[in-house]
Design a protein around this motif. Structure first.
Motif, PDB file in Angstrom:
ATOM      1  N   THR A 110      10.908  11.053   6.034  1.00 41.84           N
ATOM      2  CA  THR A 110      10.493  10.171   5.231  1.00 41.84           C
ATOM      3  C   THR A 110       9.354   9.438   5.361  1.00 41.84           C
ATOM      4  OG1 THR A 110      12.193   8.722   5.903  1.00 41.84           O
ATOM      5  CG2 THR A 110      12.625   9.926   3.477  1.00 41.84           C
ATOM      6  N   ASP A 111       9.153   7.924   4.968  1.00 41.90           N
ATOM      7  CA  ASP A 111       7.334   6.970   5.593  1.00 41.90           C
ATOM      8  C   ASP A 111       8.616   6.123   6.143  1.00 41.90           C
ATOM      9  OD1 ASP A 111       6.293   8.691   3.861  1.00 41.90           O
ATOM     10  OD2 ASP A 111       5.757   6.932   3.048  1.00 41.90           O
ATOM     11  N   ASP A 112       9.603   5.767   6.192  1.00 42.89           N
ATOM     12  CA  ASP A 112      10.469   4.960   6.969  1.00 42.89           C
ATOM     13  C   ASP A 112      10.979   5.594   8.312  1.00 42.89           C
ATOM     14  OD1 ASP A 112      12.135   5.562   5.159  1.00 42.89           O
ATOM     15  OD2 ASP A 112      12.927   3.455   4.715  1.00 42.89           O
ATOM     16  N   GLY A 113      11.888   6.573   7.921  1.00 42.36           N
ATOM     17  CA  GLY A 113      12.743   7.106   9.223  1.00 42.36           C
ATOM     18  C   GLY A 113      14.171   7.181   8.664  1.00 42.36           C
ATOM     19  N   ASN A 114      14.119   6.613   7.048  1.00 47.14           N
ATOM     20  CA  ASN A 114      15.787   6.707   7.091  1.00 47.14           C
ATOM     21  C   ASN A 114      16.031   7.903   5.163  1.00 47.14           C
ATOM     22  OD1 ASN A 114      17.342   5.421   5.519  1.00 47.14           O
ATOM     23  ND2 ASN A 114      17.050   3.240   5.470  1.00 47.14           N
ATOM     24  N   TYR A 115      17.256   8.034   5.946  1.00 45.79           N
ATOM     25  CA  TYR A 115      17.575   8.783   4.583  1.00 45.79           C
ATOM     26  C   TYR A 115      18.622   9.005   4.290  1.00 45.79           C
ATOM     27  CZ  TYR A 115      13.765  11.730   7.744  1.00 45.79           C
ATOM     28  OH  TYR A 115      12.439  12.240   7.948  1.00 45.79           O
ATOM     29  N   LEU A 116      19.206   7.926   3.718  1.00 50.58           N
ATOM     30  CA  LEU A 116      20.699   7.561   3.409  1.00 50.58           C
ATOM     31  C   LEU A 116      20.022   7.949   2.063  1.00 50.58           C
ATOM     32  CD1 LEU A 116      22.702   4.864   5.278  1.00 50.58           C
ATOM     33  CD2 LEU A 116      23.753   7.456   4.142  1.00 50.58           C
ATOM     34  N   PRO A 117      18.473   7.549   1.488  1.00 49.54           N
ATOM     35  CA  PRO A 117      18.340   7.110   0.526  1.00 49.54           C
ATOM     36  C   PRO A 117      18.188   8.571  -0.500  1.00 49.54           C
ATOM     37  CG  PRO A 117      17.199   5.781   1.609  1.00 49.54           C
ATOM     38  CD  PRO A 117      17.749   5.849   2.084  1.00 49.54           C
ATOM     39  N   VAL A 118      17.574   9.047   0.613  1.00 52.86           N
ATOM     40  CA  VAL A 118      16.951  10.687   0.408  1.00 52.86           C
ATOM     41  C   VAL A 118      18.862  11.860  -0.119  1.00 52.86           C
ATOM     42  CG1 VAL A 118      16.478  13.075   0.607  1.00 52.86           C
ATOM     43  CG2 VAL A 118      15.460  10.602   1.605  1.00 52.86           C
ATOM     44  N   LYS A 119      19.687  11.380   0.228  1.00 56.35           N
ATOM     45  CA  LYS A 119      20.934  11.786  -0.290  1.00 56.35           C
ATOM     46  C   LYS A 119      21.726  11.386  -1.400  1.00 56.35           C
ATOM     47  CE  LYS A 119      24.910  10.779   1.676  1.00 56.35           C
ATOM     48  NZ  LYS A 119      25.782   9.956   2.497  1.00 56.35           N
ATOM     49  N   GLU A 120      21.294   9.779  -1.439  1.00 59.20           N
ATOM     50  CA  GLU A 120      21.498   9.344  -2.679  1.00 59.20           C
ATOM     51  C   GLU A 120      20.697   9.793  -4.134  1.00 59.20           C
ATOM     52  OE1 GLU A 120      23.165   5.569  -0.322  1.00 59.20           O
ATOM     53  OE2 GLU A 120      21.534   4.618  -1.751  1.00 59.20           O
ATOM     54  N   TYR A 121      19.315   9.597  -3.859  1.00 64.22           N
ATOM     55  CA  TYR A 121      18.559  10.269  -4.242  1.00 64.22           C
ATOM     56  C   TYR A 121      18.910  11.508  -4.471  1.00 64.22           C
ATOM     57  CZ  TYR A 121      13.957  11.585  -7.896  1.00 64.22           C
ATOM     58  OH  TYR A 121      13.188  11.463  -8.641  1.00 64.22           O
ATOM     59  N   ALA A 122      19.329  12.874  -4.270  1.00 64.52           N
ATOM     60  CA  ALA A 122      19.493  13.892  -4.629  1.00 64.52           C
ATOM     61  C   ALA A 122      20.993  14.114  -5.140  1.00 64.52           C
ATOM     62  CB  ALA A 122      19.591  14.960  -2.810  1.00 64.52           C
ATOM     63  N   ALA A 123      22.041  12.569  -4.970  1.00 64.65           N
ATOM     64  CA  ALA A 123      23.567  12.500  -5.333  1.00 64.65           C
ATOM     65  C   ALA A 123      22.639  12.558  -6.804  1.00 64.65           C
ATOM     66  CB  ALA A 123      23.944  12.158  -5.197  1.00 64.65           C
ATOM     67  N   GLN A 124      22.011  11.670  -7.243  1.00 69.89           N
ATOM     68  CA  GLN A 124      21.216  11.222  -8.655  1.00 69.89           C
ATOM     69  C   GLN A 124      21.240  12.588  -9.016  1.00 69.89           C
ATOM     70  OE1 GLN A 124      18.499   7.749  -9.395  1.00 69.89           O
ATOM     71  NE2 GLN A 124      19.659   6.570  -7.159  1.00 69.89           N
ATOM     72  N   LYS A 125      20.477  13.156  -8.801  1.00 71.91           N
ATOM     73  CA  LYS A 125      20.120  14.364  -9.828  1.00 71.91           C
ATOM     74  C   LYS A 125      21.352  16.026  -9.593  1.00 71.91           C
ATOM     75  CE  LYS A 125      15.893  11.988 -10.547  1.00 71.91           C
ATOM     76  NZ  LYS A 125      15.214  13.071 -11.680  1.00 71.91           N
ATOM     77  N   GLY A 126      22.098  15.430  -9.049  1.00 70.56           N
ATOM     78  CA  GLY A 126      22.694  16.466  -9.130  1.00 70.56           C
ATOM     79  C   GLY A 126      23.126  17.710  -7.814  1.00 70.56           C
TER      80      GLY A 126
END
Ligand code: RM4
Ligand code: MN
Ligand code: MN
Length: 410
Positions: A89-105
């Motif tokens: 990710t651009d900012d080196g932060n991955y919690l949002p990636v996990k959250e986004y994935a969860a939103q998409k199942g």
């Protein structure tokens, strides 16, 4: 006209006559079957070039969207494996990636560190004779474990791309020591509930020696590291003629099989659509897995695809690969093991082989399609499901021409 229901019933009856419970097998076919490779939905090709697809995924967010679409069509692929270079990710932060994935199942699966794409890796990474490069590799490992924690990944897939090109280039035993030191660092960084999957490959990108060249070397390192290190078998990483299912049987029995990178090889690491050239190979691999499961040998196997789609549409290539896995798996489940055991006890080689071939030659699609129907998928054919949905049109209209994920083949 024979309906789906008739075909399904005929297959159930045929299996029942051999004391095989079709219902139980059908339930197994509904479980998650393989992790999707984030890197395969983007543009990837060969060392000579890459054909760019309109709408190909560029960012990790695109990749999650694409994998979620694949999951919509198949229902058995809710996990995406990541590669920490291409999924950064651009900012080196991955919690949002996990959250986004969860939103998409979706969930995030095996995380793959990348120690082969930078200029610094000219002489290798953890095996490099240059101490600063080895230190940099360790820093990357520590960061990968941090990312794995943020993504809630429990497996790290390690491919060591290191090796030498010329006799005399480096001290081979010294490299083995550096290899262990590097892997040990990663192993010690990992949390207690994380597992390292160590991949092997006989050649490429180096050609004289490869530091983790075969399953023996991987197994040796895993044994030295400890219980949470297991061998990862990439089907493309064997020289011609190697009997992969025999390797699998051995590793299963030793409880050292950690996972798979599924793909189809024709010559080398060509990473084609699984099951296209040799569907028998994947059937025989699953036979060994199912046999060991029935024998109660505990193994926690992480299944992944590791493919590169150069001329075909990537999403369709992935969907088709998963369909081929389902077919091979279903066929391995319907082997008449009782009959097989009887023939083996009599050393009846012909009939033993015939029992396997009967399973391999059985049309298991009614069983798989019934499972898909019961799972509520929009179509029993996942490829048609994809083509009927609007995803391809949507990504072509909104994403542009895509970017290059992988310059060389994987
Ligand atoms: C290697 C290996 C790795 C993959 C890279 C790109 O051959 O298969 O798993 O990540 O290619
Ligand atoms: Mn691989
Ligand atoms: Mn490979």
């Amino acid at each position: 006209m024979t309906t789906h229901h008739d075909r399904y019933q005929m297959l159930c009856d045929q299996l029942a006559s051999k004391n095989i419970d079709a219902e139980a097998i059908k339930e197994k076919l509904k479980a998650p079957i393989v992790e999707l490779p984030s890197w395969a939905v983007g543009n990837s090709g060969t060392r000579y070039g890459t054909f760019m697809d309109k709408g190909a995924a560029v960012t990790v967010w695109d990749r999650i969207d694409d994998c979620a679409e694949i999951q919509r069509c198949l229902g058995v692929t809710p996990v995406m494996a990541t590669h920490i270079l291409w999924d950064k990710t651009d900012d080196g932060n991955y919690l949002p990636v996990k959250e986004y994935a969860a939103q998409k199942g979706m969930r995030l699966g095996t995380l793959h560190p990348n120690t082969f794409s930078g200029q610094e890796f000219r002489y290798g990474s953890m095996c490099s004779p240059i101490e600063a490069v080895r230190e940099q590799t360790k820093e990357h490992f520590a960061d990968c474990v941090r990312v794995a924690r943020e993504l809630d990944c429990k497996t790290i897939g390690m491919w060591v791309a290191d090796g030498t090109n010329y006799p005399g280039q480096d001290d081979l035993r010294a490299r083995k020591h550096r290899l262990y030191e590097g892997l040990k660092y990663l192993y010690d960084c990992m949390d207690e509930d994380m597992t390292m999957l160590l991949e092997y490959k006989p050649f490429e990108p180096f050609y004289y020696t490869t530091d983790v060249n075969d399953w023996g070397m991987s197994n040796l390192m895993c044994n030295k590291l400890g219980e949470r290190a297991k061998v990862l078998v990439d089907l493309g990483h064997h020289v011609a003629g190697v009997n992969i299912e025999h390797i699998i049987a051995t590793l299963l029995d030793e409880q050292r099989l950690g996972g798979f990178h599924f793909n189809n090889r024709r010559y080398a690491d060509d990473d084609l659509i699984l099951g296209t050239v040799n569907p028998m190979e994947i059937f025989l691999i699953y036979k060994e897995i199912v046999d060991s499961q029935l024998a109660g040998v505990p193994n926690n196997i992480c299944y992944m695809l590791d493919q590169s789609h150069n001329i075909e549409n990537s999403l369709e290539g992935i969907i088709y690969s998963v369909m081929n896995i389902q077919t091979a798996y279903a066929k391995s489940l319907i082997i008449d093991r009782q009959a097989l055991a009887g023939f083996q006890a009599e050393n009846d080689t012909i009939m033993s082989n015939k029992v396997l071939m009967e399973a391999f030659e059985t049309d298991v699609q009614p069983l798989i399609e019934q499972a898909r129907l019961e799972m509520g998928l929009a179509h029993v054919n996942p490829l048609l499901n994809y083509r009927a949905g609007g995803h391809q049109k949507h990504i072509e209209e909104t994403r542009g021409t895509g970017a290059l994920t992988l310059g060389g083949g994987c």
